[in-house]
Design a protein around this motif. Structure first.
Motif, PDB file in Angstrom:
ATOM      1  N   LYS A 150     -27.343  17.256  16.582  1.00  0.00           N
ATOM      2  CA  LYS A 150     -28.607  17.045  17.282  1.00  0.00           C
ATOM      3  C   LYS A 150     -28.414  16.308  18.619  1.00  0.00           C
ATOM      4  CE  LYS A 150     -33.180  15.101  16.530  1.00  0.00           C
ATOM      5  NZ  LYS A 150     -33.984  16.210  16.976  1.00  0.00           N
ATOM      6  N   TYR A 151     -27.529  15.297  18.589  1.00  0.00           N
ATOM      7  CA  TYR A 151     -27.358  14.485  19.798  1.00  0.00           C
ATOM      8  C   TYR A 151     -26.071  14.795  20.568  1.00  0.00           C
ATOM      9  CZ  TYR A 151     -31.096  11.624  17.812  1.00  0.00           C
ATOM     10  OH  TYR A 151     -32.279  11.179  17.298  1.00  0.00           O
ATOM     11  N   GLY A 152     -25.278  15.761  20.071  1.00  0.00           N
ATOM     12  CA  GLY A 152     -24.018  16.089  20.755  1.00  0.00           C
ATOM     13  C   GLY A 152     -23.018  14.939  20.715  1.00  0.00           C
ATOM     14  N   ILE A 153     -22.883  14.298  19.559  1.00  0.00           N
ATOM     15  CA  ILE A 153     -21.921  13.192  19.414  1.00  0.00           C
ATOM     16  C   ILE A 153     -20.675  13.740  18.732  1.00  0.00           C
ATOM     17  CG2 ILE A 153     -21.525  10.965  18.274  1.00  0.00           C
ATOM     18  CD1 ILE A 153     -24.668  10.703  18.370  1.00  0.00           C
ATOM     19  N   SER A 154     -19.514  13.591  19.394  1.00  0.00           N
ATOM     20  CA  SER A 154     -18.342  14.261  18.833  1.00  0.00           C
ATOM     21  C   SER A 154     -17.447  13.314  18.028  1.00  0.00           C
ATOM     22  CB  SER A 154     -17.553  14.932  19.956  1.00  0.00           C
ATOM     23  OG  SER A 154     -17.328  13.999  20.977  1.00  0.00           O
ATOM     24  N   ASP A 155     -17.931  12.133  17.682  1.00  0.00           N
ATOM     25  CA  ASP A 155     -17.123  11.223  16.863  1.00  0.00           C
ATOM     26  C   ASP A 155     -18.036  10.441  15.915  1.00  0.00           C
ATOM     27  OD1 ASP A 155     -15.447   9.329  15.780  1.00  0.00           O
ATOM     28  OD2 ASP A 155     -14.365   8.967  17.655  1.00  0.00           O
ATOM     29  N   ILE A 156     -17.871  10.691  14.628  1.00  0.00           N
ATOM     30  CA  ILE A 156     -18.747  10.099  13.604  1.00  0.00           C
ATOM     31  C   ILE A 156     -18.668   8.568  13.600  1.00  0.00           C
ATOM     32  CG2 ILE A 156     -17.084  10.084  11.681  1.00  0.00           C
ATOM     33  CD1 ILE A 156     -19.290  11.130   9.872  1.00  0.00           C
ATOM     34  N   ARG A 157     -17.519   8.034  14.048  1.00  0.00           N
ATOM     35  CA  ARG A 157     -17.327   6.577  13.992  1.00  0.00           C
ATOM     36  C   ARG A 157     -18.286   5.822  14.895  1.00  0.00           C
ATOM     37  NH1 ARG A 157     -10.962   7.514  14.472  1.00  0.00           N
ATOM     38  NH2 ARG A 157     -11.806   9.001  15.958  1.00  0.00           N
ATOM     39  N   LYS A 158     -18.820   6.527  15.889  1.00  0.00           N
ATOM     40  CA  LYS A 158     -19.767   5.885  16.810  1.00  0.00           C
ATOM     41  C   LYS A 158     -20.984   5.328  16.067  1.00  0.00           C
ATOM     42  CE  LYS A 158     -18.752   7.029  21.346  1.00  0.00           C
ATOM     43  NZ  LYS A 158     -17.719   8.034  21.394  1.00  0.00           N
ATOM     44  N   PHE A 159     -21.342   5.957  14.941  1.00  0.00           N
ATOM     45  CA  PHE A 159     -22.512   5.483  14.193  1.00  0.00           C
ATOM     46  C   PHE A 159     -22.275   4.130  13.544  1.00  0.00           C
ATOM     47  CE2 PHE A 159     -23.130  10.188  13.885  1.00  0.00           C
ATOM     48  CZ  PHE A 159     -24.274  10.233  14.658  1.00  0.00           C
ATOM     49  N   TYR A 160     -21.008   3.760  13.428  1.00  0.00           N
ATOM     50  CA  TYR A 160     -20.688   2.540  12.684  1.00  0.00           C
ATOM     51  C   TYR A 160     -20.107   1.427  13.546  1.00  0.00           C
ATOM     52  CZ  TYR A 160     -21.781   5.476   8.834  1.00  0.00           C
ATOM     53  OH  TYR A 160     -22.462   6.295   7.987  1.00  0.00           O
ATOM     54  N   ASP A 161     -19.978   1.664  14.857  1.00  0.00           N
ATOM     55  CA  ASP A 161     -19.382   0.663  15.741  1.00  0.00           C
ATOM     56  C   ASP A 161     -20.301  -0.518  16.008  1.00  0.00           C
ATOM     57  OD1 ASP A 161     -17.146   2.056  16.035  1.00  0.00           O
ATOM     58  OD2 ASP A 161     -17.559   2.861  18.035  1.00  0.00           O
ATOM     59  N   GLY A 162     -21.607  -0.312  15.891  1.00  0.00           N
ATOM     60  CA  GLY A 162     -22.563  -1.368  16.241  1.00  0.00           C
ATOM     61  C   GLY A 162     -22.580  -1.621  17.742  1.00  0.00           C
ATOM     62  N   ASN A 163     -22.193  -0.621  18.536  1.00  0.00           N
ATOM     63  CA  ASN A 163     -22.181  -0.786  19.992  1.00  0.00           C
ATOM     64  C   ASN A 163     -23.600  -0.611  20.555  1.00  0.00           C
ATOM     65  OD1 ASN A 163     -21.966  -0.485  22.729  1.00  0.00           O
ATOM     66  ND2 ASN A 163     -20.183   0.879  22.663  1.00  0.00           N
ATOM     67  N   VAL A 164     -24.137  -1.698  21.084  1.00  0.00           N
ATOM     68  CA  VAL A 164     -25.544  -1.681  21.517  1.00  0.00           C
ATOM     69  C   VAL A 164     -25.777  -0.637  22.609  1.00  0.00           C
ATOM     70  CG1 VAL A 164     -27.398  -3.076  22.507  1.00  0.00           C
ATOM     71  CG2 VAL A 164     -25.857  -4.063  20.828  1.00  0.00           C
ATOM     72  N   LYS A 165     -24.775  -0.476  23.494  1.00  0.00           N
ATOM     73  CA  LYS A 165     -24.935   0.501  24.593  1.00  0.00           C
ATOM     74  C   LYS A 165     -25.145   1.908  24.036  1.00  0.00           C
ATOM     75  CE  LYS A 165     -23.513  -1.459  28.773  1.00  0.00           C
ATOM     76  NZ  LYS A 165     -22.574  -2.591  28.599  1.00  0.00           N
ATOM     77  N   PHE A 166     -24.419   2.214  22.974  1.00  0.00           N
ATOM     78  CA  PHE A 166     -24.572   3.521  22.325  1.00  0.00           C
ATOM     79  C   PHE A 166     -25.940   3.609  21.632  1.00  0.00           C
ATOM     80  CE2 PHE A 166     -24.151   5.829  18.224  1.00  0.00           C
ATOM     81  CZ  PHE A 166     -23.918   7.101  18.708  1.00  0.00           C
ATOM     82  N   LEU A 167     -26.262   2.575  20.886  1.00  0.00           N
ATOM     83  CA  LEU A 167     -27.482   2.614  20.057  1.00  0.00           C
ATOM     84  C   LEU A 167     -28.762   2.614  20.884  1.00  0.00           C
ATOM     85  CD1 LEU A 167     -26.312   0.147  17.277  1.00  0.00           C
ATOM     86  CD2 LEU A 167     -26.491   2.623  17.107  1.00  0.00           C
ATOM     87  N   GLU A 168     -28.685   1.971  22.066  1.00  0.00           N
ATOM     88  CA  GLU A 168     -29.886   1.862  22.905  1.00  0.00           C
ATOM     89  C   GLU A 168     -30.405   3.209  23.398  1.00  0.00           C
ATOM     90  OE1 GLU A 168     -28.715  -0.693  26.042  1.00  0.00           O
ATOM     91  OE2 GLU A 168     -29.851  -2.399  25.280  1.00  0.00           O
ATOM     92  N   GLN A 169     -29.520   4.237  23.350  1.00  0.00           N
ATOM     93  CA  GLN A 169     -29.929   5.521  23.924  1.00  0.00           C
ATOM     94  C   GLN A 169     -30.919   6.288  23.064  1.00  0.00           C
ATOM     95  OE1 GLN A 169     -26.284   7.657  25.537  1.00  0.00           O
ATOM     96  NE2 GLN A 169     -25.431   6.317  23.979  1.00  0.00           N
ATOM     97  N   PHE A 170     -31.070   5.862  21.810  1.00  0.00           N
ATOM     98  CA  PHE A 170     -31.880   6.686  20.907  1.00  0.00           C
ATOM     99  C   PHE A 170     -33.307   6.193  20.853  1.00  0.00           C
ATOM    100  CE2 PHE A 170     -27.507   6.909  19.730  1.00  0.00           C
ATOM    101  CZ  PHE A 170     -27.321   8.285  19.689  1.00  0.00           C
TER     102      PHE A 170
END
Ligand code: PHE
Length: 341
Positions: free
Chosen positions: A319-339
């Protein structure tokens, strides 16, 4: 004499503590009275000077005086600070200024996608149920037609707690819990976390999320299953989505299939995520095996059912074009803020 001297130290200590309390309460008058008032701690101590041997009186007096000075100074500072802050507040405040912005929390992308999937199925009559993450071997395997020592257990590398308890490897265990407590016809989905002791890669993690679906009624067919999943894919990814079913094997369904969604095959990461096929598997499914019905004492000659289990991370990746599942578990705010919801 020495006990009188230690009283001086005690008063200093207690002042330091009372000062903090007074600052919290914002009231320094009581503090001042308590220490410097006519009946305050300093005056009381001065009165004891007659108990001190004549030759020590001077030294004792000097020590009380210096304590008195110390306390007076401290209270003066407190009062100054207080009046300054009051002045500043009332003089400088501009009530017409807009408020300062504050950052709001957001829903995690997996929560957003889970809610969306739930909604899609709720719309066609599936209700949502929950099952335990720590479960017994019976619910996770045996009742699902996977006996102990069966090679099919290799499909899911399990975290055992002891010989009976484990972290569930799939949400299919919820099928059994639900069928034990309810009579057909049934139509449920069950989202939740599952655990597998797998090698971590761009598309696999030791913990992930699934949504289980179970439909039990008379005359349920494989065509019903396919059309339900087709409807789901269109609702989730849009009318143009490309879907394919592949025959597969699960001990608890017969026949079984897996459903893939077309991801694309242009970049290097497309190759990695799809193992060079362009397709990403998002779910396993099939017609409920009669043995599963037997284990929950449903009459398998009367009832038919289909089941599916989809990976929420995989769906979110597409759905979001994310090519690495680990991104969901990093807790990286920059990544999470986009949703955004
Ligand atoms: N439980 C299976 C898995 O995790 C998926 C599945 C669910 C397959 C229901 C068939 C029916 O791989």
């Amino acid at each position: 004499m020495s006990s009188l001297l230690s009283q001086i130290d005690d008063i200093k200590d207690s002042f330091v503590q009372d000062k903090v309390k007074a600052q919290r309460a914002g009231d320094f008058v009581a503090l001042k009275n308590q220490y410097l008032g006519r009946k305050g701690k300093i005056s009381t101590l001065f009165k004891k000077i007659s108990d001190v041997p004549a030759q020590d009186r001077k030294g004792f007096g000097e020590r009380i005086n210096s304590l008195k000075q110390f306390i007076s100074k401290e209270i003066e500072v407190l009062n100054n600070l207080d009046s300054k802050s009051k002045k500043k507040y009332s003089d400088n405040i501009d009530f017409s200024l807009p408020g300062s912005p504050f950052t709001k929390g957001r829903l995690h992308p997996l929560t957003i996608v889970t809610n969306e999937i739930k909604e899609i199925f709720n719309r066609i009559g599936f209700s949502t149920v929950k099952g335990p993450e720590i479960d017994t071997d019976f619910y996770n395997f045996e009742a699902l037609n996977i006996p102990k020592d069966h090679p099919a257990r290799d499909m899911q590398d399990t975290f055992y707690i002891n010989s009976e308890l484990l972290l569930r490897t799939h949400t299919s265990s919820t099928q059994i819990h639900h069928m034990e407590k309810n009579k057909p016809p049934l139509r449920i989905i069950s989202p939740g976390r599952v655990y597998r002791n797998e090698d971590i890669s761009v598309k696999s993690y030791c913990l992930f999320h699934q949504i289980e679906g179970l439909y039990v009624d008379k005359n349920v067919s494989f065509a019903d299953l396919k059309s339900t999943l087709d409807y789901f894919a269109k609702m989730m990814f849009g009318q143009d989505v490309r879907v394919r079913f592949r025959p597969s094997f699960f001990p608890f369904t017969e026949p079984s299939a897996e459903m893939d969604i077309y991801w694309g095959l242009k970049t290097e990461s497309d190759y990695k995520v799809t193992k060079g096929t362009g397709w990403l598997e998002i779910l396993g499914c099939g017609m409920v095996d009669p043995n599963v019905f037997e284990s929950v004492k449903f009459d398998s000659s009367k009832w038919r059912g289909y089941a599916f289990g989809m990976g929420i991370e995989r769906i979110a990746m597409i759905k979001y074009g994310i090519s690495d599942i680990r991104k969901f578990y990093d807790g990286n705010v920059k990544f999470l803020e986009q949703f955004k919801i």
